[in-house]
Design a protein around this motif. Structure first.
Motif, mmCIF file in Angstrom:
data_model
loop_
_atom_site.group_PDB
_atom_site.id
_atom_site.type_symbol
_atom_site.label_atom_id
_atom_site.label_comp_id
_atom_site.label_asym_id
_atom_site.label_seq_id
_atom_site.Cartn_x
_atom_site.Cartn_y
_atom_site.Cartn_z
ATOM 1 N N LYS A 222 0.826 -1.209 0.000
ATOM 2 C CA LYS A 222 0.000 0.000 0.000
ATOM 3 C C LYS A 222 0.865 1.266 0.000
ATOM 4 C CE LYS A 222 -3.136 0.968 3.427
ATOM 5 N NZ LYS A 222 -4.158 0.552 4.366
ATOM 6 N N LEU A 223 2.003 1.200 0.674
ATOM 7 C CA LEU A 223 2.902 2.365 0.716
ATOM 8 C C LEU A 223 3.619 2.584 -0.610
ATOM 9 C CD1 LEU A 223 4.981 2.498 4.020
ATOM 10 C CD2 LEU A 223 3.003 3.837 3.392
ATOM 11 N N GLY A 224 3.462 1.642 -1.535
ATOM 12 C CA GLY A 224 4.078 1.780 -2.849
ATOM 13 C C GLY A 224 5.551 1.409 -2.869
ATOM 14 N N VAL A 225 5.976 0.592 -1.902
ATOM 15 C CA VAL A 225 7.380 0.147 -1.860
ATOM 16 C C VAL A 225 7.617 -0.852 -3.010
ATOM 17 C CG1 VAL A 225 9.054 -1.116 -0.440
ATOM 18 C CG2 VAL A 225 7.431 0.463 0.634
ATOM 19 N N LYS A 226 8.839 -0.841 -3.574
ATOM 20 C CA LYS A 226 9.167 -1.808 -4.633
ATOM 21 C C LYS A 226 9.093 -3.211 -4.035
ATOM 22 C CE LYS A 226 12.586 1.153 -6.855
ATOM 23 N NZ LYS A 226 13.968 1.589 -6.588
ATOM 24 N N TRP A 332 20.786 15.109 -16.325
ATOM 25 C CA TRP A 332 20.335 14.156 -15.306
ATOM 26 C C TRP A 332 19.608 14.865 -14.177
ATOM 27 C CZ3 TRP A 332 20.944 8.880 -15.570
ATOM 28 C CH2 TRP A 332 21.724 8.419 -16.649
ATOM 29 N N ARG A 333 18.639 14.198 -13.657
ATOM 30 C CA ARG A 333 18.034 14.725 -12.435
ATOM 31 C C ARG A 333 18.049 13.630 -11.363
ATOM 32 N NH1 ARG A 333 11.498 14.546 -11.996
ATOM 33 N NH2 ARG A 333 11.161 12.515 -12.964
ATOM 34 N N THR A 334 18.189 14.079 -10.130
ATOM 35 C CA THR A 334 18.031 13.166 -8.999
ATOM 36 C C THR A 334 16.627 13.402 -8.479
ATOM 37 O OG1 THR A 334 20.348 13.327 -8.424
ATOM 38 C CG2 THR A 334 18.878 12.580 -6.684
ATOM 39 N N VAL A 335 15.891 12.308 -8.308
ATOM 40 C CA VAL A 335 14.499 12.457 -7.887
ATOM 41 C C VAL A 335 14.173 11.458 -6.778
ATOM 42 C CG1 VAL A 335 13.775 11.090 -9.910
ATOM 43 C CG2 VAL A 335 12.082 12.440 -8.699
ATOM 44 N N LEU A 336 13.482 11.924 -5.770
ATOM 45 C CA LEU A 336 12.997 11.032 -4.711
ATOM 46 C C LEU A 336 11.518 10.775 -4.983
ATOM 47 C CD1 LEU A 336 14.753 12.592 -1.571
ATOM 48 C CD2 LEU A 336 15.281 10.424 -2.679
ATOM 49 N N ARG A 337 11.221 9.546 -5.376
ATOM 50 C CA ARG A 337 9.849 9.231 -5.778
ATOM 51 C C ARG A 337 9.030 8.770 -4.568
ATOM 52 N NH1 ARG A 337 10.017 9.295 -11.298
ATOM 53 N NH2 ARG A 337 12.013 8.775 -12.268
ATOM 54 N N PHE A 338 8.917 9.645 -3.569
ATOM 55 C CA PHE A 338 8.110 9.308 -2.398
ATOM 56 C C PHE A 338 6.642 9.190 -2.779
ATOM 57 C CE2 PHE A 338 11.261 12.154 0.012
ATOM 58 C CZ PHE A 338 11.993 11.075 0.488
ATOM 59 N N HIS A 339 5.944 8.297 -2.109
ATOM 60 C CA HIS A 339 4.486 8.312 -2.213
ATOM 61 C C HIS A 339 4.029 9.687 -1.719
ATOM 62 C CE1 HIS A 339 0.298 7.513 -1.491
ATOM 63 N NE2 HIS A 339 0.425 6.338 -2.104
ATOM 64 N N GLN A 435 -7.301 14.450 -5.649
ATOM 65 C CA GLN A 435 -7.608 13.326 -6.568
ATOM 66 C C GLN A 435 -6.321 12.631 -7.012
ATOM 67 O OE1 GLN A 435 -9.422 14.945 -10.090
ATOM 68 N NE2 GLN A 435 -11.167 15.725 -8.935
ATOM 69 N N GLU A 436 -5.317 13.438 -7.331
ATOM 70 C CA GLU A 436 -4.052 12.867 -7.818
ATOM 71 C C GLU A 436 -3.410 11.999 -6.734
ATOM 72 O OE1 GLU A 436 -2.793 12.940 -10.794
ATOM 73 O OE2 GLU A 436 -4.155 14.403 -11.711
ATOM 74 N N ILE A 437 -3.498 12.447 -5.488
ATOM 75 C CA ILE A 437 -2.896 11.662 -4.398
ATOM 76 C C ILE A 437 -3.636 10.331 -4.249
ATOM 77 C CG2 ILE A 437 -2.486 11.557 -1.897
ATOM 78 C CD1 ILE A 437 -2.022 14.591 -1.961
ATOM 79 N N LYS A 438 -4.952 10.403 -4.327
ATOM 80 C CA LYS A 438 -5.748 9.175 -4.171
ATOM 81 C C LYS A 438 -5.440 8.173 -5.275
ATOM 82 C CE LYS A 438 -9.896 8.803 -1.534
ATOM 83 N NZ LYS A 438 -9.499 8.072 -0.583
ATOM 84 N N ALA A 439 -5.249 8.708 -6.483
ATOM 85 C CA ALA A 439 -5.062 7.818 -7.642
ATOM 86 C C ALA A 439 -3.585 7.496 -7.866
ATOM 87 C CB ALA A 439 -5.640 8.500 -8.880
#
Ligand code: GAP
Length: 444
Positions: A222-226, A332-339, A435-439
């Motif tokens: 649910k947390l979206g962990v790999k 290049w970009r460094t990105v933290l893809r947090f939920h 809405q975006e967060i929910k989806a």
């Protein structure tokens, strides 16, 4: 891990403790983004455990407990690591973490010097309470939060009319005098735990043990962990803690390899049985729905490190992505893809220019969003650089205010993961973000 550590420090997630004095081993400080991230991870766990379970309640027990607690729990006697020292280079090792041949030959793996005999080293921090530093005033910093729950279990049954099966959840600091503290915040002397103790009828424990393993796995999903970075590890007989009949770790694939993230333990009636014995209090449960049947409940424990979860969430979110082909560092970009539920900042508001009333308009939008979201505001530098800064902080949404915004009341909403941008009327921003967060689905 070096990249993670340096980004965490540069962006104010985690700093070395007492850095100006050369740092304090085993202790870390959480900066502005770090404390937000930690609070959100704690919040997600708390919601999962308490709000989503009608029969789990919370507790916040003291760190300092009566010293008999730790005799009863077995920690005074059993909470030890085997320790050896090198007589020559003075290095200290956990005997179970150096090659067997070195141990057998008593040879230091670093310098070849002679090793001492293995001795047991208790991991509990000991201090004194009151002015006299004698044996009567010894007190411990708790090495796990669980015991605070066990000693309160009867209070909670009485005050909240709990019926078995039920759970008690707690988040709090724990302390262990760890011999080896490496890998950033993975293993530290001061850390936080998120523990839930589930009290069940003896004989139903294996069923609940299996149920809680399922629930904890689903939580990470649910947390979206790999999910391919998670696996189970069942403890062998030589790994089981002194209180456990059976135990499974959820392991995560950290940059240094697979390591424990959380433990699910069947602690049987060990803890309540021992507290009955040491306190002389009757800690049996009386089942009023079943002819006042009495028994000492079995306990299924789910025990996750909060600070270790933060490291996991950080590693899991970390990504470097090629976004252009100009042959320079901007490719290049460094990105933290947090939920988005975990990101320290949910939405950043960026005026394209400081002048012409754009900054004021952006500040107004920020004020409107503040009530619902953690916001940031940045008007310094080129817009592309500002997006990169937000990507590095893991901000899932950026709102750009430009000249068109003044004319038609729309703004640009930019998505961190896809870098796509859409125009949205500013009056609809708050609901669109919701809405975006929910989806939200992780795309990479
Ligand atoms: N009450 C059971 C208990 O404390 P544990 O396996 O010793 O069990 C549970 O610890 C969790 O606490 C671990 O899975 C880990 O996430 C976290 N933890 C334990 N020791 C830690 C340390 N020295 N530094 C950071 N986190 C730690």
């Amino acid at each position: 891990m070096e990249k993670i550590t340096s980004l965490a420090k540069r962006r104010g997630f985690v700093y070395q403790s007492s850095e100006i004095y050369g740092g304090q081993n085993g202790a870390w400080d959480y900066g502005p983004l770090g404390v937000e991230l930690k609070n959100r991870i704690a919040g997600a766990w708390w919601k999962e455990m308490t709000r989503l379970h009608d029969n789990i309640v919370g507790l916040d027990a003291a760190i300092l407990m009566h010293p008999r607690t730790w005799e009863a729990s077995g920690h005074v006697e059993n909470f030890t690591d085997p320790l050896v020292d090198c007589k020559k280079c003075k290095s200290r090792f956990r005997a179970d973490q150096i090659p067997q041949e070195n141990l057998a030959a008593k040879k230091c793996p670093d310098c070849g010097g002679e090793l001492t005999d293995t001795r047991k080293f208790n991991l509990m921090f000991k201090t004194h309470i009151g002015p006299a530093e004698d044996t009567a005033s010894i007190i411990y910093l708790r090495p796990e939060t669980a015991q605070g729950i066990y000693v309160n279990y009867k209070n909670i049954i009485q005050s909240n009319r709990m019926k078995i099966p039920f759970g008690i959840a707690q988040i709090g600091k724990a302390f262990r005098n760890e011999i080896v503290t490496k890998n950033f915040i993975f293993r530290t002397c001061e850390f936080e735990q998120m523990e839930m103790q589930y009290f069940v009828k003896p004989g139903t424990d294996e069923e609940w043990f299996s149920e809680w393993r399922k629930q904890r796995w689903a939580y990470y999903e649910k947390l979206g962990v790999k999910m391919d970075h998670l696996r189970w590890h069942q403890h062998g007989p030589d790994e089981l803690a002194h209180y456990a009949k059976d135990a499974y770790d959820i392991e995560y694939l950290f940059p240094m390899g697979w390591r424990e993230l959380e433990g699910v333990h069947n602690r049987t009636d060990y803890d309540l049985g021992r507290h009955t014995q040491f306190s002389g209090k009757d800690l049996q449960y009386i089942d009023q729905d079943n002819n006042n049947e009495r028994y000492i409940p079995y306990i299924i424990e789910t025990s996750a490190g909060l600070t270790r979860s933060l490291l996991m969430v950080f590693c899991d979110a970390y990504d470097e992505e090629k976004v252009a082909d100009k042959g320079n560092e901007d490719d290049w970009r460094t990105v933290l893809r947090f939920h988005p539920d975990l990101a320290p900042v949910t939405v950043a508001i960026l005026p394209l220019m400081k002048k012409d009333g754009l900054a004021e308009l952006a500040q107004d939008i920020r004020s409107e969003l503040k009530e619902d979201y953690a916001t940031d505001y940045d008007q310094a530098g080129a817009i592309g650089r500002r997006y990169r800064r937000q990507d590095e902080a893991g901000t899932p949404f950026c709102v750009t205010v430009d000249y068109q915004s003044k004319e038609d009341g729309t703004v640009t909403l930019r998505f961190r993961d896809s870098m796509e941008q859409v125009r949205v009327p500013k009056a609809e921003l708050a609901s669109r973000i919701r809405q975006e967060i929910k989806a939200y689905k992780r795309i990479k």
